[in-house]
Design a protein around this motif. Structure first.
Motif, PDB file in Angstrom:
ATOM      1  N   UNK A  70      59.352-124.242  21.362  1.00 12.47           N
ATOM      2  CA  UNK A  70      59.295-123.118  20.416  1.00 12.47           C
ATOM      3  C   UNK A  70      60.678-122.608  20.024  1.00 12.47           C
ATOM      4  N   UNK A  71      61.711-123.044  20.774  1.00 18.24           N
ATOM      5  CA  UNK A  71      63.073-122.602  20.479  1.00 18.24           C
ATOM      6  C   UNK A  71      63.755-123.480  19.428  1.00 18.24           C
ATOM      7  N   UNK A  72      63.087-124.529  19.002  1.00 15.50           N
ATOM      8  CA  UNK A  72      63.675-125.442  18.016  1.00 15.50           C
ATOM      9  C   UNK A  72      63.660-124.806  16.630  1.00 15.50           C
ATOM     10  N   UNK A  73      64.708-125.098  15.867  1.00 15.22           N
ATOM     11  CA  UNK A  73      64.858-124.559  14.512  1.00 15.22           C
ATOM     12  C   UNK A  73      63.623-124.844  13.665  1.00 15.22           C
ATOM     13  N   UNK A  74      63.139-126.064  13.736  1.00 14.96           N
ATOM     14  CA  UNK A  74      62.000-126.453  12.903  1.00 14.96           C
ATOM     15  C   UNK A  74      60.729-125.699  13.268  1.00 14.96           C
ATOM     16  N   UNK A  75      60.703-125.118  14.462  1.00 16.61           N
ATOM     17  CA  UNK A  75      59.508-124.390  14.894  1.00 16.61           C
ATOM     18  C   UNK A  75      59.580-122.900  14.553  1.00 16.61           C
ATOM     19  N   UNK A  76      60.790-122.311  14.690  1.00 18.42           N
ATOM     20  CA  UNK A  76      60.842-120.859  14.484  1.00 18.42           C
ATOM     21  C   UNK A  76      61.233-120.450  13.068  1.00 18.42           C
ATOM     22  N   UNK A  77      61.724-121.386  12.251  1.00 18.71           N
ATOM     23  CA  UNK A  77      62.252-120.996  10.943  1.00 18.71           C
ATOM     24  C   UNK A  77      61.185-120.473   9.983  1.00 18.71           C
ATOM     25  N   UNK A  78      59.958-120.806  10.232  1.00 11.37           N
ATOM     26  CA  UNK A  78      58.884-120.365   9.329  1.00 11.37           C
ATOM     27  C   UNK A  78      58.055-119.213   9.905  1.00 11.37           C
ATOM     28  N   UNK A  79      58.504-118.666  11.028  1.00 15.22           N
ATOM     29  CA  UNK A  79      57.782-117.543  11.618  1.00 15.22           C
ATOM     30  C   UNK A  79      57.928-116.284  10.773  1.00 15.22           C
ATOM     31  N   UNK A  80      57.029-115.345  10.989  1.00 10.57           N
ATOM     32  CA  UNK A  80      57.131-114.036  10.335  1.00 10.57           C
ATOM     33  C   UNK A  80      58.415-113.354  10.840  1.00 10.57           C
ATOM     34  N   UNK A  81      59.032-112.545   9.983  1.00  8.42           N
ATOM     35  CA  UNK A  81      60.382-112.030  10.227  1.00  8.42           C
ATOM     36  C   UNK A  81      60.525-111.362  11.597  1.00  8.42           C
ATOM     37  N   UNK A 123      71.529-107.376  12.327  1.00  8.60           N
ATOM     38  CA  UNK A 123      70.876-106.107  12.652  1.00  8.60           C
ATOM     39  C   UNK A 123      69.379-106.009  12.382  1.00  8.60           C
ATOM     40  N   UNK A 124      68.858-106.797  11.471  1.00  9.59           N
ATOM     41  CA  UNK A 124      67.457-106.604  11.085  1.00  9.59           C
ATOM     42  C   UNK A 124      66.710-107.922  10.991  1.00  9.59           C
ATOM     43  N   UNK A 125      65.387-107.896  11.220  1.00  9.87           N
ATOM     44  CA  UNK A 125      64.574-109.096  11.040  1.00  9.87           C
ATOM     45  C   UNK A 125      64.638-109.641   9.614  1.00  9.87           C
ATOM     46  N   UNK A 126      64.690-108.757   8.634  1.00 11.64           N
ATOM     47  CA  UNK A 126      64.698-109.218   7.244  1.00 11.64           C
ATOM     48  C   UNK A 126      65.966-110.006   6.924  1.00 11.64           C
ATOM     49  N   UNK A 127      67.123-109.572   7.450  1.00 11.16           N
ATOM     50  CA  UNK A 127      68.360-110.298   7.203  1.00 11.16           C
ATOM     51  C   UNK A 127      68.324-111.657   7.896  1.00 11.16           C
ATOM     52  N   UNK A 128      67.845-111.710   9.144  1.00 11.37           N
ATOM     53  CA  UNK A 128      67.763-112.990   9.843  1.00 11.37           C
ATOM     54  C   UNK A 128      66.843-113.948   9.087  1.00 11.37           C
ATOM     55  N   UNK A 129      65.681-113.468   8.668  1.00 14.05           N
ATOM     56  CA  UNK A 129      64.752-114.319   7.931  1.00 14.05           C
ATOM     57  C   UNK A 129      65.392-114.854   6.654  1.00 14.05           C
ATOM     58  N   UNK A 130      66.133-113.987   5.977  1.00 20.77           N
ATOM     59  CA  UNK A 130      66.775-114.373   4.720  1.00 20.77           C
ATOM     60  C   UNK A 130      67.819-115.459   4.929  1.00 20.77           C
ATOM     61  N   UNK A 131      68.685-115.279   5.930  1.00 18.86           N
ATOM     62  CA  UNK A 131      69.765-116.253   6.122  1.00 18.86           C
ATOM     63  C   UNK A 131      69.246-117.552   6.737  1.00 18.86           C
ATOM     64  N   UNK A 132      68.199-117.475   7.581  1.00 24.51           N
ATOM     65  CA  UNK A 132      67.604-118.694   8.121  1.00 24.51           C
ATOM     66  C   UNK A 132      67.010-119.529   6.987  1.00 24.51           C
ATOM     67  N   UNK A 133      66.344-118.870   6.061  1.00 21.51           N
ATOM     68  CA  UNK A 133      65.787-119.583   4.906  1.00 21.51           C
ATOM     69  C   UNK A 133      66.888-120.219   4.076  1.00 21.51           C
ATOM     70  N   UNK A 134      67.997-119.492   3.871  1.00 19.00           N
ATOM     71  CA  UNK A 134      69.113-120.027   3.090  1.00 19.00           C
ATOM     72  C   UNK A 134      69.723-121.248   3.764  1.00 19.00           C
TER      73      UNK A 134
END
Length: 490
Positions: A70-81, A123-134
């Protein structure tokens, strides 16, 4: 080279951090590095899986065990923020920190030691989700693309005020590496390594020019563990440097947290065969802070002179150095300046001096610089010194540093490789050789203008009487035109 589209994606990624409240350039680079590393670990594990499936064998040295999938990039990158944020903060990031082993272990990798104090500050889940997607959308299919991507990220440091001093332009680094031409048996060092740009470039050069090196078990082991050495005393830069090395496929470089000029750095002597460096300029230390053997070469507090002395001490006999120095090192009139130059010319073998244009380090510095190239002999050997007058480096010499057609670097490398005391005698040319005795007679002055001859083109002008006749003729024509214009208005 990465494409304009990828650069645009990286710029948007950078902007996302700024708009998300992280404005320090080094912090942004660190946080992006952690994410890039998480992605790379997943790619490496995927490659191991593919090889194991092909051979029908268990995965050799898996990065993730069954409980860590579950710690792999391909597994967590699509999780909810929110879920992604908590997983990365509490599990993925701690996992990344311990990859290199226990940081307190004397045999720990440079990566492990410098990651010990690493902090996840998004600092925030939304920023992490955004940059992971990028980051997921940026294609990184091969080693060259990954390396170019990271170098482009590091290039943003030049716009971050004082931090820019740590970055040497990549094309200048490559030029110096090509001029040194390291071999698979060399031991390469940068005693002021910063982001490890010189070490990375040397590694890339060796991969390109000696592709069989990594196939040979002994040479591959040397490449991974014994070849690359660096030192710096800035924790953030060391962390970025260690990451840079790992992302370029060098897993166990010897990177140390130490001031190379201090007594603490004095243990590294007569060890390296190649030194590549751009040491700090305009610094000043107290005598009691400096390793005593450096002061024996030239008693000075100036860091740019002390580093030249350091390179001589760290090199093995026969070792070679290419180092960037401010122009003052070439012609400074103090006793320490002359002592250092005398040592290079008479005590060692000074091979060459490349005079670079003053805009090379813009926008954060306009100082004129040169590249010193020398070999440690401890017995002299300087017969002639090769000089090169670089007027252009492929970029505009203003603060914008836009690409331009004028570029002397390929010519500089070519002439260096074919230099000849018998042939390089034309001092009006870009490159020429100067006898050592002439340099000695000029108090060891190494500035190119001392020896370069300038050709002046003779310009012939008309006699004064002819020029005056032409002026009178023009005045008459102007007067006639004015009279005609008045007539049209009346």
């Amino acid at each position: 080279m990465i494409t304009g589209a990828i650069k645009s994606q990286v710029d948007k990624l950078w902007d996302a951090f700024w708009s998300g409240g992280i404005s320090n350039g080094l912090t942004v680079i660190e946080q992006i590095t952690y994410l890039l590393f998480a992605r790379r670990l997943d790619e490496l594990h995927t490659a191991k899986e593919a090889q194991a499936n092909l051979l029908g064998q268990p995965i050799e040295d898996p990065i993730f065990n069954k409980r860590q999938q579950r710690l792999r990039w391909s597994r967590f990158k699509d999780l909810e923020a929110k879920e992604m944020y908590e997983l990365f903060r509490d599990e993925v990031f701690p996992f990344i920190k311990q990859i290199g082993g226990n940081a307190d272990d004397p045999n720990a990798t440079a990566y492990a030691r410098f990651m010990k104090d690493a902090v996840f500050v998004i600092p925030t889940p939304s920023l992490l989700e955004r940059v992971v997607t990028m980051i997921s959308d940026i294609p990184m299919d091969d080693r060259d693309t990954k390396g170019d991507l990271y170098e482009y990220l590091l290039s943003h440091l030049q716009h971050q005020g004082r931090n820019g001093q740590f970055r040497t332009p990549r094309h200048v680094i490559r030029m110096m590496v090509e001029m040194m031409a390291p071999t698979p048996t060399d031991v390469i060092a940068d005693p002021a390594c910063g982001t490890c740009g010189f070490l990375v470039a040397a590694g890339e050069y060796l991969r390109d020019t000696h592709p069989k090196m990594l196939v040979d078990k002994r040479q591959r082991s040397h490449f991974q563990q014994g070849m690359f050495h660096g030192a710096d005393f800035d924790a953030s830069m060391l962390r970025i440097g260690a990451m840079n090395m790992v992302l370029h496929g060098i897993d166990r470089p010897d990177i140390r947290d130490v001031d190379s000029l201090s007594t603490d750095g004095g243990e590294v002597r007569d060890r390296y065969t190649v030194v590549l460096a751009n040491p700090p300029f305009k610094g000043s230390l107290n005598y009691d802070e400096v390793a005593k053997d450096l002061l024996q070469v030239g008693k000075t507090k100036k860091t740019e002179l002390l580093f030249v002395a350091l390179f001589l001490q760290q090199l093995k006999v026969g070792g070679r150095c290419a180092a960037i120095v401010p122009d003052g090192v070439l012609f400074g009139s103090s006793k320490a300046h002359r002592d250092i130059r005398q040592e290079l010319v008479e005590g060692q073998k000074l091979d060459g001096v490349v005079s670079m244009p003053s805009g090379v380090f813009k926008p954060y510095a306009g100082v004129s610089t040169a590249v010193l190239l020398f070999t440690k002999t401890n017995s002299g050997g300087t017969d002639h010194v090769w000089f090169y007058d670089m007027a252009a480096d492929g970029f505009s010499l203003d603060d914008k540093r836009d690409p331009v057609d004028a570029n002397d670097i390929p010519d500089c490398i070519k002439r260096w490789q074919k230099r000849s005391a018998k042939k390089d005698t034309d001092r009006t040319a870009k490159a020429f050789m100067v006898p050592a005795q002439e340099i000695i007679d000029n108090k060891y002055d190494l500035s190119i203008n001392r020896y370069k001859e300038i050709e002046y083109e003779e310009v012939e002008y008309d006699p004064p009487e002819v020029i005056l006749d032409e002026l009178e003729k023009l005045e008459a024509e102007i007067a006639g035109d004015l009279k005609e214009l008045r007539g049209m208005l009346s």
